[in-house]
Design a protein around this motif. Structure first.
Motif, PDB file in Angstrom:
ATOM      1  N   ASN A  53      -5.101   2.366 -13.544  1.00  0.00           N
ATOM      2  CA  ASN A  53      -4.357   1.241 -14.134  1.00  0.00           C
ATOM      3  C   ASN A  53      -4.952  -0.120 -13.784  1.00  0.00           C
ATOM      4  O   ASN A  53      -4.247  -1.119 -13.705  1.00  0.00           O
ATOM      5  N   ALA A  54      -6.233  -0.159 -13.581  1.00  0.00           N
ATOM      6  CA  ALA A  54      -7.050  -1.387 -13.468  1.00  0.00           C
ATOM      7  C   ALA A  54      -6.946  -2.093 -12.124  1.00  0.00           C
ATOM      8  O   ALA A  54      -7.964  -2.387 -11.503  1.00  0.00           O
ATOM      9  N   VAL A  55      -5.719  -2.415 -11.669  1.00  0.00           N
ATOM     10  CA  VAL A  55      -5.588  -3.214 -10.449  1.00  0.00           C
ATOM     11  C   VAL A  55      -4.444  -2.708  -9.587  1.00  0.00           C
ATOM     12  O   VAL A  55      -3.524  -2.048 -10.061  1.00  0.00           O
ATOM     13  N   HIS A  56      -4.535  -3.043  -8.316  1.00  0.00           N
ATOM     14  CA  HIS A  56      -3.452  -2.817  -7.360  1.00  0.00           C
ATOM     15  C   HIS A  56      -3.133  -4.174  -6.757  1.00  0.00           C
ATOM     16  O   HIS A  56      -4.045  -4.942  -6.445  1.00  0.00           O
ATOM     17  N   CYS A  57      -1.858  -4.498  -6.613  1.00  0.00           N
ATOM     18  CA  CYS A  57      -1.525  -5.823  -6.072  1.00  0.00           C
ATOM     19  C   CYS A  57      -0.348  -5.738  -5.117  1.00  0.00           C
ATOM     20  O   CYS A  57       0.408  -4.766  -5.102  1.00  0.00           O
ATOM     21  N   THR A  58      -0.186  -6.794  -4.306  1.00  0.00           N
ATOM     22  CA  THR A  58       0.917  -6.882  -3.352  1.00  0.00           C
ATOM     23  C   THR A  58       2.247  -6.836  -4.088  1.00  0.00           C
ATOM     24  O   THR A  58       2.408  -7.484  -5.118  1.00  0.00           O
ATOM     25  N   ASP A  59       3.207  -6.095  -3.525  1.00  0.00           N
ATOM     26  CA  ASP A  59       4.502  -5.930  -4.171  1.00  0.00           C
ATOM     27  C   ASP A  59       5.593  -6.852  -3.654  1.00  0.00           C
ATOM     28  O   ASP A  59       6.467  -7.253  -4.405  1.00  0.00           O
ATOM     29  N   LEU A  60       5.585  -7.154  -2.349  1.00  0.00           N
ATOM     30  CA  LEU A  60       6.703  -7.878  -1.752  1.00  0.00           C
ATOM     31  C   LEU A  60       6.308  -9.293  -1.333  1.00  0.00           C
ATOM     32  O   LEU A  60       5.280  -9.494  -0.688  1.00  0.00           O
ATOM     33  N   PRO A  61       7.145 -10.295  -1.675  1.00  0.00           N
ATOM     34  CA  PRO A  61       6.831 -11.693  -1.347  1.00  0.00           C
ATOM     35  C   PRO A  61       6.613 -11.929   0.134  1.00  0.00           C
ATOM     36  O   PRO A  61       5.763 -12.732   0.518  1.00  0.00           O
ATOM     37  N   LYS A  62       7.367 -11.226   0.996  1.00  0.00           N
ATOM     38  CA  LYS A  62       7.260 -11.505   2.433  1.00  0.00           C
ATOM     39  C   LYS A  62       5.908 -11.100   2.994  1.00  0.00           C
ATOM     40  O   LYS A  62       5.541 -11.470   4.105  1.00  0.00           O
ATOM     41  N   ASP A  63       5.140 -10.342   2.212  1.00  0.00           N
ATOM     42  CA  ASP A  63       3.847  -9.899   2.722  1.00  0.00           C
ATOM     43  C   ASP A  63       2.696 -10.355   1.842  1.00  0.00           C
ATOM     44  O   ASP A  63       1.676  -9.707   1.754  1.00  0.00           O
ATOM     45  N   GLY A  64       2.864 -11.516   1.209  1.00  0.00           N
ATOM     46  CA  GLY A  64       1.800 -12.005   0.353  1.00  0.00           C
ATOM     47  C   GLY A  64       0.620 -12.547   1.107  1.00  0.00           C
ATOM     48  O   GLY A  64      -0.497 -12.593   0.591  1.00  0.00           O
ATOM     49  N   VAL A  65       0.839 -13.023   2.337  1.00  0.00           N
ATOM     50  CA  VAL A  65      -0.268 -13.584   3.106  1.00  0.00           C
ATOM     51  C   VAL A  65      -1.212 -12.471   3.533  1.00  0.00           C
ATOM     52  O   VAL A  65      -0.810 -11.476   4.084  1.00  0.00           O
ATOM     53  N   MET A  66      -2.467 -12.640   3.242  1.00  0.00           N
ATOM     54  CA  MET A  66      -3.446 -11.601   3.551  1.00  0.00           C
ATOM     55  C   MET A  66      -4.709 -12.218   4.100  1.00  0.00           C
ATOM     56  O   MET A  66      -4.911 -13.423   4.014  1.00  0.00           O
ATOM     57  N   GLU A  67      -5.537 -11.379   4.636  1.00  0.00           N
ATOM     58  CA  GLU A  67      -6.870 -11.810   5.048  1.00  0.00           C
ATOM     59  C   GLU A  67      -7.805 -11.641   3.878  1.00  0.00           C
ATOM     60  O   GLU A  67      -7.820 -10.600   3.248  1.00  0.00           O
ATOM     61  N   GLY A  68      -8.588 -12.681   3.594  1.00  0.00           N
ATOM     62  CA  GLY A  68      -9.532 -12.568   2.500  1.00  0.00           C
ATOM     63  C   GLY A  68     -10.642 -11.598   2.821  1.00  0.00           C
ATOM     64  O   GLY A  68     -10.951 -11.344   3.982  1.00  0.00           O
TER      65      GLY A  68
END
Length: 403
Positions: free
Chosen positions: A336-351
């Motif tokens: 399905n092309a992409v996977h992305c973060t689901d929950l707002p509280k865990d949007g911060v990530m390491e690039g």
């Protein structure tokens, strides 16, 4: 690539976890019938009789150094199996590297599209910031002011492969609107290797911001279908900023751990397909943020991007949300092309940032009981080698999946 009754042969390696040994096989791809067979080199016995390739594998996936998933086994094609295969593929598998200066960063999607539509497949990709010493050497190469290359300006290196790649990509660039704008391409194979070692194979500073962001991962099938450029352009056109990105490969154990939350939730066969897909080739991980516009709150990035990604079920996405990423580029629930973060509280990530030359990321999961939904928290931890060779902990982030 035409298939006129020819057979491609490779030496394939598979790590058998039970005895913890690496086994070698002679793998033969029968192009005309789309069948594959394998023979154990040590025992000289048949390991796999001629059988049809799964629909997820194409002839173009079989190249020197490629990782393929066959019957849930991760195989690496380490050598050509005969001189005929070498003669057929050596020129086809040529690689080159393009370096985008900071001034062209916002045109990344268009440049990748230009290369992919020219018939070339993305192999590697990384955004980076250079220190003063590296900036001087790179500025001389790109013919730009060294100050333009220092943090926070983003420089992107990308590698692609295809027939007569070095010369053909140079022609593509020179005949495009990007000619004369600092897009650097090597003149020969030796320069291409030097570019790859300098920009892609060694550790460097990440361009990630680590705040008010979300994670997006482009899946292997989208890379094989040469849709990376279109996906990058689509993301930027919808008001998002790609603040960091990197290509890397997941080992089967890491892919299974990453998707463990779905084990028992989706049918067993579908779960196996999900793991197979995630380790069937390179993925491109991105840190995505909102463009600073009036009325938009940066903390809404996770919800906004998840809406743009579209429903997990691509059938629903194509029917009800055809303008989403999955509606445009998805093929099935698994592909399905992409996977992305689901929950707002865990949007911060390491690039995305390199760990070793293969950029393999370690993932460790732990449960978080205070969250109402059934979810799993991922802490992606990795270290980069400094120029002095000392291991330095870079950063870590949590990634929550909701089902």
């Amino acid at each position: 690539m035409e298939c006129n009754e020819r057979v491609l042969s490779f030496i394939a390696e598979w790590y058998d976890p039970a005895p913890q040994v690496t086994k070698q096989y002679l793998l033969k791809l029968h192009c005309h019938s789309n069948e594959v067979e394998m023979r154990d080199i040590q025992t000289k016995r048949s390991f796999l009789k001629r059988t049809k390739l799964p629909p997820t594998l194409l002839e173009s996936d079989f190249s020197l150094g490629a990782n393929i998933v066959l019957l849930s086994r991760d195989l690496r094609l380490t050598h050509y199996g005969d001189s005929i295969t070498r003669g057929l593929l050596e020129g086809v598998e040529e690689r080159t590297v393009c370096i985008l200066p900071p001034a062209l960063y916002e045109s990344l999607g268009d440049i990748v599209m230009l290369i992919e539509r020219g018939g070339f497949t993305l192999v590697d990709l990384k955004s980076t910031c250079l220190d003063a010493k590296d900036a001087e050497a790179t500025a001389e190469l790109l013919r730009v002011d060294p100050t333009e290359l220092l943090q926070p300006a983003r420089l992107v290196a990308l590698s692609c492969r295809g027939a007569n790649c070095v010369e053909a990509v140079n022609r593509l660039v020179q005949s495009s609107s990007f000619a004369g704008l600092g897009l650097a391409c090597p003149a020969n194979a030796e320069e291409a290797l030097a570019y790859e070692n300098f920009f892609l194979k060694r550790s460097s500073r990440s361009t990630a911001t680590y705040e008010d962001c979300t994670c997006c991962v482009v899946k292997p099938h989208a890379i094989k279908e040469r849709n990376v450029g279109a996906i990058l352009k689509d993301i930027v056109s919808r008001g998002f900023v790609i603040s960091a990105l990197s290509a890397f490969r997941l080992e089967r154990s890491s892919a299974a751990e990453f998707l463990e939350v779905y084990d028992g939730v989706v049918p067993p066969a579908e779960y196996i397909e999900m793991v197979d897909e995630m380790c069937s080739g390179p993925v491109v991980a991105m840190e995505v943020r909102l463009k600073p516009t009036v009325g938009d709150r940066q903390e809404e990035i996770v919800d906004k991007f998840r809406a743009h990604a579209g429903p997990w079920d691509t059938g629903m996405a194509k029917e009800l949300y055809p303008d989403t990423l999955r509606g445009k580029f998805g093929r099935s629930k698994v592909r399905n092309a992409v996977h992305c973060t689901d929950l707002p509280k865990d949007g911060v990530m390491e690039g995305p940032q390199s760990n070793t030359s293969s950029r393999s990321w370690r993932m460790n999961g732990r449960a978080e009981s205070e969250v109402v939904w059934y979810q799993y928290v991922w802490r992606w931890e990795f270290s980069a080698l400094t120029q002095e060779g000392q291991s330095q902990q870079c950063c870590q982030f949590s990634y929550i999946i909701e089902v």
